[in-house]
Design a protein around this motif. Sequence first.
Motif, PDB file in Angstrom:
ATOM      1  N   ASP A 162       0.826  -1.214   0.000  1.00  0.00           N
ATOM      2  CA  ASP A 162       0.000   0.000   0.000  1.00  0.00           C
ATOM      3  C   ASP A 162       0.858   1.261   0.000  1.00  0.00           C
ATOM      4  N   THR A 163       2.030   1.194   0.623  1.00  0.00           N
ATOM      5  CA  THR A 163       2.880   2.374   0.767  1.00  0.00           C
ATOM      6  C   THR A 163       4.321   2.009   0.450  1.00  0.00           C
ATOM      7  N   TRP A 164       5.175   3.037   0.281  1.00  0.00           N
ATOM      8  CA  TRP A 164       6.590   2.750   0.050  1.00  0.00           C
ATOM      9  C   TRP A 164       7.221   2.098   1.281  1.00  0.00           C
ATOM     10  N   GLN A 165       6.724   2.489   2.469  1.00  0.00           N
ATOM     11  CA  GLN A 165       7.240   1.861   3.692  1.00  0.00           C
ATOM     12  C   GLN A 165       6.960   0.360   3.696  1.00  0.00           C
ATOM     13  N   ASP A 166       5.735  -0.010   3.285  1.00  0.00           N
ATOM     14  CA  ASP A 166       5.391  -1.433   3.203  1.00  0.00           C
ATOM     15  C   ASP A 166       6.267  -2.141   2.174  1.00  0.00           C
ATOM     16  N   ALA A 167       6.550  -1.459   1.059  1.00  0.00           N
ATOM     17  CA  ALA A 167       7.362  -2.059   0.005  1.00  0.00           C
ATOM     18  C   ALA A 167       8.781  -2.333   0.479  1.00  0.00           C
ATOM     19  N   VAL A 168       9.400  -1.350   1.109  1.00  0.00           N
ATOM     20  CA  VAL A 168      10.777  -1.520   1.577  1.00  0.00           C
ATOM     21  C   VAL A 168      10.834  -2.528   2.726  1.00  0.00           C
ATOM     22  N   ALA A 169       9.909  -2.375   3.689  1.00  0.00           N
ATOM     23  CA  ALA A 169       9.901  -3.287   4.836  1.00  0.00           C
ATOM     24  C   ALA A 169       9.636  -4.720   4.390  1.00  0.00           C
ATOM     25  N   GLY A 170       8.699  -4.904   3.472  1.00  0.00           N
ATOM     26  CA  GLY A 170       8.391  -6.243   2.982  1.00  0.00           C
ATOM     27  C   GLY A 170       9.572  -6.875   2.270  1.00  0.00           C
ATOM     28  N   THR A 171      10.287  -6.070   1.496  1.00  0.00           N
ATOM     29  CA  THR A 171      11.476  -6.568   0.813  1.00  0.00           C
ATOM     30  C   THR A 171      12.532  -6.999   1.825  1.00  0.00           C
ATOM     31  N   CYS A 172      12.757  -6.190   2.845  1.00  0.00           N
ATOM     32  CA  CYS A 172      13.766  -6.509   3.854  1.00  0.00           C
ATOM     33  C   CYS A 172      13.367  -7.731   4.677  1.00  0.00           C
ATOM     34  N   ARG A 173      12.099  -7.832   5.023  1.00  0.00           N
ATOM     35  CA  ARG A 173      11.644  -8.998   5.788  1.00  0.00           C
ATOM     36  C   ARG A 173      11.792 -10.278   4.961  1.00  0.00           C
ATOM     37  N   GLY A 174      11.438 -10.187   3.690  1.00  0.00           N
ATOM     38  CA  GLY A 174      11.583 -11.351   2.823  1.00  0.00           C
ATOM     39  C   GLY A 174      13.037 -11.748   2.649  1.00  0.00           C
ATOM     40  N   LEU A 175      13.915 -10.750   2.520  1.00  0.00           N
ATOM     41  CA  LEU A 175      15.340 -11.025   2.390  1.00  0.00           C
ATOM     42  C   LEU A 175      15.870 -11.713   3.643  1.00  0.00           C
ATOM     43  N   ARG A 176      15.509 -11.170   4.797  1.00  0.00           N
ATOM     44  CA  ARG A 176      15.979 -11.779   6.054  1.00  0.00           C
ATOM     45  C   ARG A 176      15.484 -13.214   6.180  1.00  0.00           C
ATOM     46  N   ALA A 177      14.207 -13.435   5.927  1.00  0.00           N
ATOM     47  CA  ALA A 177      13.653 -14.787   6.044  1.00  0.00           C
ATOM     48  C   ALA A 177      14.361 -15.746   5.090  1.00  0.00           C
ATOM     49  N   GLY A 178      14.622 -15.280   3.869  1.00  0.00           N
ATOM     50  CA  GLY A 178      15.300 -16.129   2.905  1.00  0.00           C
ATOM     51  C   GLY A 178      16.711 -16.474   3.326  1.00  0.00           C
ATOM     52  N   LEU A 179      17.448 -15.497   3.824  1.00  0.00           N
ATOM     53  CA  LEU A 179      18.837 -15.730   4.228  1.00  0.00           C
ATOM     54  C   LEU A 179      18.915 -16.639   5.446  1.00  0.00           C
ATOM     55  N   LEU A 180      17.948 -16.503   6.355  1.00  0.00           N
ATOM     56  CA  LEU A 180      17.941 -17.354   7.547  1.00  0.00           C
ATOM     57  C   LEU A 180      17.649 -18.814   7.209  1.00  0.00           C
ATOM     58  N   GLY A 181      17.206 -19.062   5.987  1.00  0.00           N
ATOM     59  CA  GLY A 181      16.950 -20.433   5.559  1.00  0.00           C
ATOM     60  C   GLY A 181      18.206 -21.226   5.269  1.00  0.00           C
TER      61      GLY A 181
END
Length: 218
Positions: A73-92
Motif C-alpha cells: 500500500d505504501t513505500w514503507q510497506d514495500a521496503v519493509a516487505g522486501t527486507c523482511r523477505g530477504l531476512r527470512a530467505g537468508l535465515l533459511g
Amino acid sequence: MPPKLDRAQVVDTALRLLDETGLDGLTLRRIATELDVKAPALYWHFANKQALLDEMATEMLRRMSAGPPAVPDTWQDAVAGTCRGLRAGLLGYRDGAKVFSGTRLTDSGHAGGQQALLAVLGRAGFELADAVLAFTTAYAFTIGFVIEEQAVHPMPGERAPGYDPDRRAAGIDPEHALAAAASRELFGDFERRFERGLAIVLAGIEASLVVSSTSANP
C-alpha cells in the motif's frame, strides 16, 4: 565429466551442504565428493569458489522471489516487505547472509522486483537517486543484521559457543555495568530487534529523503 552434471546440480548440492559445513567448510572438493566426481569436473562450470558463491546467491534470490509478488500500500510497506523477505530467505541457510553479501548476481532475474520497488518509491515522490539510496540503506541494514544474527544462531534453535548472555555479563568487570546489562540485548530477541531497527531506518528515510524529494518537486 559425467554428462548429467550441470550448474544447477552443483549449486543445489552446494546450498544443501552449506547447512552442514558452513561457508568456511564449503569447498569445491567437498562438493565434488558429494557428487561423486573429481574436483576438476566442477571447473567446467565454476572457475573458482567465488564464481560458485555468485551463482549460489543468485539461486537463493530466485527462490526468495518465487511466488506471486506482494502489492504494498505504501513505500514503507514495500521496503519493509522486501527486507523482511530477504531476512527470512537468508535465515533459511547457514551463513546465508555471508554467502549473499558482496556477491555478483549472475543474471538479471532480479530486475523485475527491483523495478517494482523503485516504481513504488518513485510514485511516493522519491527521485531515482534517493530511491536507490533508500533501498540500499535498508538492504545494508538487513544484510549486516542477519550476519550478526547468524553468528549467534548458525541454525534455528542453535546458539553458537561464546554467545551466552549470562556468561558474557558475568565476565565483564562490574565497573562496566551498562556493558554487562547490554548482553541480553546484543544476543537475544532478534525478531524484535530487527523490527525496531527496520522502523528506525524507515523513519530516517522518511525524514531525510522524502522531505528533500518533495521539496525539490513541489
